[in-house]
Write a protein that holds these residues in place. Structure first.
Motif, PDB file in Angstrom:
ATOM      1  N   PRO A  47      44.321  32.540  57.564  1.00  0.00           N
ATOM      2  CA  PRO A  47      45.634  32.241  56.983  1.00  0.00           C
ATOM      3  C   PRO A  47      45.878  33.099  55.740  1.00  0.00           C
ATOM      4  CG  PRO A  47      44.059  30.541  56.382  1.00  0.00           C
ATOM      5  CD  PRO A  47      43.364  31.453  57.344  1.00  0.00           C
ATOM      6  N   ILE A  48      47.129  33.413  55.481  1.00  0.00           N
ATOM      7  CA  ILE A  48      47.489  34.117  54.257  1.00  0.00           C
ATOM      8  C   ILE A  48      47.444  33.098  53.127  1.00  0.00           C
ATOM      9  CG2 ILE A  48      49.319  35.342  53.033  1.00  0.00           C
ATOM     10  CD1 ILE A  48      50.185  36.501  55.721  1.00  0.00           C
ATOM     11  N   GLN A  49      46.672  33.397  52.090  1.00  0.00           N
ATOM     12  CA  GLN A  49      46.504  32.478  50.966  1.00  0.00           C
ATOM     13  C   GLN A  49      47.115  33.070  49.707  1.00  0.00           C
ATOM     14  OE1 GLN A  49      42.690  30.496  50.497  1.00  0.00           O
ATOM     15  NE2 GLN A  49      41.996  31.464  52.405  1.00  0.00           N
ATOM     16  N   ASP A  50      47.638  32.199  48.880  1.00  0.00           N
ATOM     17  CA  ASP A  50      48.199  32.582  47.584  1.00  0.00           C
ATOM     18  C   ASP A  50      47.539  31.677  46.554  1.00  0.00           C
ATOM     19  OD1 ASP A  50      49.989  34.032  45.883  1.00  0.00           O
ATOM     20  OD2 ASP A  50      51.265  32.250  45.796  1.00  0.00           O
ATOM     21  N   ARG A  51      46.666  32.261  45.690  1.00  0.00           N
ATOM     22  CA  ARG A  51      45.914  31.449  44.727  1.00  0.00           C
ATOM     23  C   ARG A  51      46.003  32.059  43.337  1.00  0.00           C
ATOM     24  NH1 ARG A  51      40.031  30.114  46.860  1.00  0.00           N
ATOM     25  NH2 ARG A  51      40.111  28.854  44.972  1.00  0.00           N
ATOM     26  N   PHE A  52      46.035  31.160  42.349  1.00  0.00           N
ATOM     27  CA  PHE A  52      46.034  31.592  40.953  1.00  0.00           C
ATOM     28  C   PHE A  52      44.617  32.033  40.598  1.00  0.00           C
ATOM     29  CE2 PHE A  52      45.777  30.918  36.370  1.00  0.00           C
ATOM     30  CZ  PHE A  52      46.903  31.631  35.962  1.00  0.00           C
ATOM     31  N   CYS A  53      44.493  33.162  39.886  1.00  0.00           N
ATOM     32  CA  CYS A  53      43.175  33.670  39.551  1.00  0.00           C
ATOM     33  C   CYS A  53      43.227  34.585  38.336  1.00  0.00           C
ATOM     34  CB  CYS A  53      42.577  34.427  40.733  1.00  0.00           C
ATOM     35  SG  CYS A  53      43.514  35.900  41.157  1.00  0.00           S
ATOM     36  N   LYS A  54      42.054  35.067  37.978  1.00  0.00           N
ATOM     37  CA  LYS A  54      41.904  35.984  36.856  1.00  0.00           C
ATOM     38  C   LYS A  54      41.114  37.196  37.336  1.00  0.00           C
ATOM     39  CE  LYS A  54      39.863  36.150  32.221  1.00  0.00           C
ATOM     40  NZ  LYS A  54      39.160  35.379  31.188  1.00  0.00           N
ATOM     41  N   VAL A  55      41.511  38.399  36.892  1.00  0.00           N
ATOM     42  CA  VAL A  55      40.759  39.613  37.191  1.00  0.00           C
ATOM     43  C   VAL A  55      39.560  39.630  36.248  1.00  0.00           C
ATOM     44  CG1 VAL A  55      40.787  42.132  37.193  1.00  0.00           C
ATOM     45  CG2 VAL A  55      42.812  40.867  37.933  1.00  0.00           C
ATOM     46  N   VAL A  56      38.338  39.575  36.812  1.00  0.00           N
ATOM     47  CA  VAL A  56      37.146  39.522  35.961  1.00  0.00           C
ATOM     48  C   VAL A  56      36.338  40.815  35.993  1.00  0.00           C
ATOM     49  CG1 VAL A  56      36.919  37.014  35.954  1.00  0.00           C
ATOM     50  CG2 VAL A  56      35.813  38.340  37.761  1.00  0.00           C
ATOM     51  N   TYR A  75      38.010  51.433  45.757  1.00  0.00           N
ATOM     52  CA  TYR A  75      38.321  50.650  44.564  1.00  0.00           C
ATOM     53  C   TYR A  75      38.194  49.166  44.887  1.00  0.00           C
ATOM     54  CZ  TYR A  75      40.277  55.139  43.229  1.00  0.00           C
ATOM     55  OH  TYR A  75      40.444  56.475  42.951  1.00  0.00           O
ATOM     56  N   PHE A  76      37.473  48.434  44.029  1.00  0.00           N
ATOM     57  CA  PHE A  76      37.234  47.013  44.238  1.00  0.00           C
ATOM     58  C   PHE A  76      37.591  46.243  42.969  1.00  0.00           C
ATOM     59  CE2 PHE A  76      34.374  49.252  47.044  1.00  0.00           C
ATOM     60  CZ  PHE A  76      34.479  48.561  48.236  1.00  0.00           C
ATOM     61  N   VAL A  77      38.138  45.035  43.160  1.00  0.00           N
ATOM     62  CA  VAL A  77      38.445  44.147  42.049  1.00  0.00           C
ATOM     63  C   VAL A  77      37.855  42.777  42.373  1.00  0.00           C
ATOM     64  CG1 VAL A  77      40.277  43.010  40.728  1.00  0.00           C
ATOM     65  CG2 VAL A  77      40.570  45.375  41.467  1.00  0.00           C
ATOM     66  N   THR A  78      37.213  42.163  41.362  1.00  0.00           N
ATOM     67  CA  THR A  78      36.677  40.803  41.510  1.00  0.00           C
ATOM     68  C   THR A  78      37.638  39.837  40.844  1.00  0.00           C
ATOM     69  OG1 THR A  78      34.410  41.632  41.502  1.00  0.00           O
ATOM     70  CG2 THR A  78      34.719  39.281  41.061  1.00  0.00           C
ATOM     71  N   PHE A  79      38.047  38.833  41.611  1.00  0.00           N
ATOM     72  CA  PHE A  79      38.965  37.802  41.133  1.00  0.00           C
ATOM     73  C   PHE A  79      38.201  36.492  40.994  1.00  0.00           C
ATOM     74  CE2 PHE A  79      41.405  40.834  43.632  1.00  0.00           C
ATOM     75  CZ  PHE A  79      42.458  41.150  42.782  1.00  0.00           C
ATOM     76  N   GLU A  80      38.479  35.741  39.930  1.00  0.00           N
ATOM     77  CA  GLU A  80      37.871  34.427  39.732  1.00  0.00           C
ATOM     78  C   GLU A  80      38.965  33.373  39.806  1.00  0.00           C
ATOM     79  OE1 GLU A  80      34.457  33.290  36.913  1.00  0.00           O
ATOM     80  OE2 GLU A  80      36.289  32.697  35.835  1.00  0.00           O
ATOM     81  N   PHE A  81      38.748  32.380  40.668  1.00  0.00           N
ATOM     82  CA  PHE A  81      39.733  31.321  40.875  1.00  0.00           C
ATOM     83  C   PHE A  81      39.492  30.175  39.901  1.00  0.00           C
ATOM     84  CE2 PHE A  81      39.119  33.538  44.948  1.00  0.00           C
ATOM     85  CZ  PHE A  81      40.395  34.047  45.103  1.00  0.00           C
ATOM     86  N   GLU A  82      40.401  29.227  39.886  1.00  0.00           N
ATOM     87  CA  GLU A  82      40.318  28.099  38.953  1.00  0.00           C
ATOM     88  C   GLU A  82      39.065  27.247  39.163  1.00  0.00           C
ATOM     89  OE1 GLU A  82      44.786  26.961  37.747  1.00  0.00           O
ATOM     90  OE2 GLU A  82      44.375  26.761  39.906  1.00  0.00           O
ATOM     91  N   ASP A  83      38.539  27.225  40.388  1.00  0.00           N
ATOM     92  CA  ASP A  83      37.321  26.458  40.658  1.00  0.00           C
ATOM     93  C   ASP A  83      36.044  27.254  40.347  1.00  0.00           C
ATOM     94  OD1 ASP A  83      37.249  28.289  42.714  1.00  0.00           O
ATOM     95  OD2 ASP A  83      37.207  26.806  44.331  1.00  0.00           O
ATOM     96  N   ARG A  84      36.186  28.385  39.678  1.00  0.00           N
ATOM     97  CA  ARG A  84      35.103  29.279  39.256  1.00  0.00           C
ATOM     98  C   ARG A  84      34.504  30.094  40.406  1.00  0.00           C
ATOM     99  NH1 ARG A  84      35.629  29.995  33.973  1.00  0.00           N
ATOM    100  NH2 ARG A  84      34.851  28.354  32.654  1.00  0.00           N
ATOM    101  N   ARG A  86      34.423  33.188  43.071  1.00  0.00           N
ATOM    102  CA  ARG A  86      34.853  34.576  42.921  1.00  0.00           C
ATOM    103  C   ARG A  86      34.960  35.254  44.275  1.00  0.00           C
ATOM    104  NH1 ARG A  86      32.085  37.281  37.606  1.00  0.00           N
ATOM    105  NH2 ARG A  86      32.777  35.695  36.132  1.00  0.00           N
ATOM    106  N   MET A  87      35.823  36.275  44.310  1.00  0.00           N
ATOM    107  CA  MET A  87      35.994  37.071  45.521  1.00  0.00           C
ATOM    108  C   MET A  87      36.238  38.513  45.111  1.00  0.00           C
ATOM    109  SD  MET A  87      38.992  36.808  48.407  1.00  0.00           S
ATOM    110  CE  MET A  87      38.236  35.548  49.376  1.00  0.00           C
ATOM    111  N   GLU A  88      35.488  39.430  45.730  1.00  0.00           N
ATOM    112  CA  GLU A  88      35.709  40.852  45.482  1.00  0.00           C
ATOM    113  C   GLU A  88      36.455  41.426  46.679  1.00  0.00           C
ATOM    114  OE1 GLU A  88      33.066  44.316  43.705  1.00  0.00           O
ATOM    115  OE2 GLU A  88      32.520  43.907  45.798  1.00  0.00           O
ATOM    116  N   GLY A 105      47.098  35.815  37.298  1.00  0.00           N
ATOM    117  CA  GLY A 105      48.272  35.817  38.157  1.00  0.00           C
ATOM    118  C   GLY A 105      47.962  35.237  39.514  1.00  0.00           C
ATOM    119  N   ASN A 106      48.862  35.479  40.449  1.00  0.00           N
ATOM    120  CA  ASN A 106      48.705  34.977  41.811  1.00  0.00           C
ATOM    121  C   ASN A 106      48.209  36.086  42.724  1.00  0.00           C
ATOM    122  OD1 ASN A 106      49.523  32.301  41.398  1.00  0.00           O
ATOM    123  ND2 ASN A 106      51.667  32.909  41.449  1.00  0.00           N
ATOM    124  N   LEU A 107      47.102  35.797  43.399  1.00  0.00           N
ATOM    125  CA  LEU A 107      46.516  36.718  44.371  1.00  0.00           C
ATOM    126  C   LEU A 107      46.912  36.271  45.763  1.00  0.00           C
ATOM    127  CD1 LEU A 107      44.505  38.970  45.254  1.00  0.00           C
ATOM    128  CD2 LEU A 107      42.734  37.184  45.207  1.00  0.00           C
TER     129      LEU A 107
END
Length: 123
Positions: A47-56, A75-84, A86-88, A105-107
């Motif tokens: 499914p397409i997901q839209d989640r609030f996160c932070k670029v870490v 190029y890779f970016v690691t995102f951290e979600f509100e539940d701690r 992470r996803m690269e 922002g929203n990923l």
């Protein structure tokens, strides 16, 4: 050359080694194709997901011969979600340049496929 082997036995040995190497190369090629199709299918079915996160974290991976034009940059970016958790994710060069560590922002993503990151202003 090899003691105890005549020309017929030696040519048979060379033919067997050639066939084994060919089978190995074809097997590796098929494995890569099947693995890529599996990831592609898995992403399409996710499914397409839209989640609030932070670029870490951000990172660049160079592959190939880095001393000339045969190199490739990923190029890779690691995102951290509100539940701690992470996803690269692999992202394109242009989007990579627009993100800074600490951005929130929203990923939007589908499986392991990056779709969009919409930065929110810090309060």
């Amino acid at each position: 050359m090899l003691a105890g082997l005549n020309e017929g036995a030696l040519s048979t040995l060379v033919l067997i080694l050639f066939i084994l190497i060919l089978i190995l190369v074809v097997g590796i090629f098929l494995f890569i194709i099947i693995k890529s199709l599996s990831v592609w299918t898995s992403n399409n079915n996710a499914p397409i997901q839209d989640r609030f996160c932070k670029v870490v974290a951000k990172r660049i991976q160079l592959s190939g011969n880095t001393s000339n034009l045969d190199s490739n940059t990923s190029y890779f970016v690691t995102f951290e979600f509100e539940d701690r958790s992470r996803m690269e994710l692999w992202i394109g060069r242009q989007k990579f340049g627009h993100m800074v560590e600490g951005d929130v922002g929203n990923l939007t993503f589908q499986g392991t496929r990056f779709k969009e990151f919409e930065r929110k202003k810090a309060m």
